[in-house]
Design an enzyme around this catalytic site. Structure first.
Site, short mmCIF file in Angstrom:
data_model
loop_
_atom_site.label_atom_id
_atom_site.label_comp_id
_atom_site.label_asym_id
_atom_site.label_seq_id
_atom_site.Cartn_x
_atom_site.Cartn_y
_atom_site.Cartn_z
N GLU A 170 37.38 35.75 34.03
CA GLU A 170 37.39 37.20 33.82
C GLU A 170 36.38 37.90 34.74
O GLU A 170 36.69 38.91 35.38
CB GLU A 170 37.04 37.54 32.36
CG GLU A 170 37.99 37.00 31.31
CD GLU A 170 39.37 37.62 31.35
OE1 GLU A 170 39.59 38.58 32.12
OE2 GLU A 170 40.26 37.14 30.62
N ASN A 188 37.10 40.42 37.95
CA ASN A 188 36.53 41.77 38.08
C ASN A 188 35.93 41.99 39.46
O ASN A 188 36.11 43.05 40.06
CB ASN A 188 35.44 41.98 37.02
CG ASN A 188 36.03 42.33 35.67
OD1 ASN A 188 37.22 42.58 35.53
ND2 ASN A 188 35.18 42.35 34.64
N ARG A 242 47.05 46.15 34.36
CA ARG A 242 45.81 45.49 33.93
C ARG A 242 45.66 45.67 32.42
O ARG A 242 45.90 46.76 31.90
CB ARG A 242 44.60 46.13 34.62
CG ARG A 242 44.65 46.05 36.11
CD ARG A 242 43.89 44.86 36.64
NE ARG A 242 44.43 44.46 37.92
CZ ARG A 242 44.47 43.20 38.35
NH1 ARG A 242 44.04 42.24 37.59
NH2 ARG A 242 44.95 42.92 39.53
#
Lengths: 105, 145
Positions: free
Chosen positions: B48, B52, B107
């Site tokens: 994750e 990002n 997203r």
């Protein structure tokens, strides 16, 4: 990532082999959309995503799945998930995916 | 902090490196004998944070670097993931479930929520000289009951 499928009556059954993350997201997205397009003549009413062979998924994968729901929903095609690993099941539960794409046995 | 063991990883912010990054961090933690569940929590949280950096910090354009530092102290794993990208305008907002600056890209907006749920602690801050550092801690052995 490898994606394979079978069509039985009006149901498209899709199997995955690999990891669903940012790297494979576009491939999975395009592949699923193309499958639906290619099988338009077969009047697909139901898509079953069999996640048994999916060894990893993060929230990018959640976005891909929810995006497919939106797209297929417009085509009056229902979508289901089956056989997620314990960990993927945890992510799908946590992010509320099952309230939109139900899990079937 | 004086760690028992430490490692650092620097790599290009390319999505093809995500699998490498999460698997390497997971492999480094194996000596603590984590459960499969704990290993998957760590792998997912790392994935994750790295996503990002690739998608938001560098906008998938410039080939910036991502730096991961992992420290082990007793049964605790400390992971920091840093980039040198554009930073986060409003961190509090970014951490809200389903919040995304890129809804057109499908997203989920659940990255920070997943990190928070899977790790024992999560801190997100903008670096003074640009970029973001995500610091996470995982206590191994806490889910064995």
């Amino acid at each position: 990532m490898k994606i394979s499928y079978t069509v039985i009556n009006n149901s498209l059954h899709v199997s995955f082999d690999g990891e669903l993350d940012e790297y494979s997201a576009n491939y999975v997205r395009n592949n699923l959309d193309n499958l639906i397009e290619e099988n338009l003549a077969r009047n697909i009413k139901q898509v079953v995503l069999d996640l048994a062979g999916l060894t990893f998924m993060d929230s990018t994968g959640v976005g891909v799945l929810l995006g497919r729901f939106k797209k297929f929903n417009k085509m009056d095609t229902v979508i289901y998930i089956k056989n997620p690993s314990k960990h993927i099941d945890k992510i799908l539960k946590m992010t509320g995916v099952y309230s939109i794409i139900p899990k079937i046995a | 902090m004086n760690f028992d063991n430490q490692m650092s990883l620097a790599f290009s912010a390319k999505s093809e490196n995500e699998g490498f990054a999460r698997s390497t961090v997971a492999a480094f933690c194996v000596k603590l004998e984590p459960t499969l569940n704990e290993i998957n929590d760590i792998k997912t949280a790392v994935s994750e944070a790295v996503t990002n950096s690739i998608v938001h910090a560098y906008n998938k354009e410039s080939l910036g670097k991502v730096i991961i530092n992992v420290g082990i102290l007793k049964n605790e794993v400390y992971i920091t993931i840093s980039d040198f990208g554009k930073g986060i305008d409003n961190i509090e907002l970014a951490r809200q479930p389903f919040y995304t600056t890129k809804p057109e890209e499908e997203r989920s907006g659940m990255g920070f929520t997943v990190m928070e749920a899977f790790m024992n602690s999560l801190e997100v801050k903008n670096n003074k000289d640009g970029g973001v550092t995500v610091s996470m801690k995982k206590v191994i052995g806490s889910d064995r009951g």
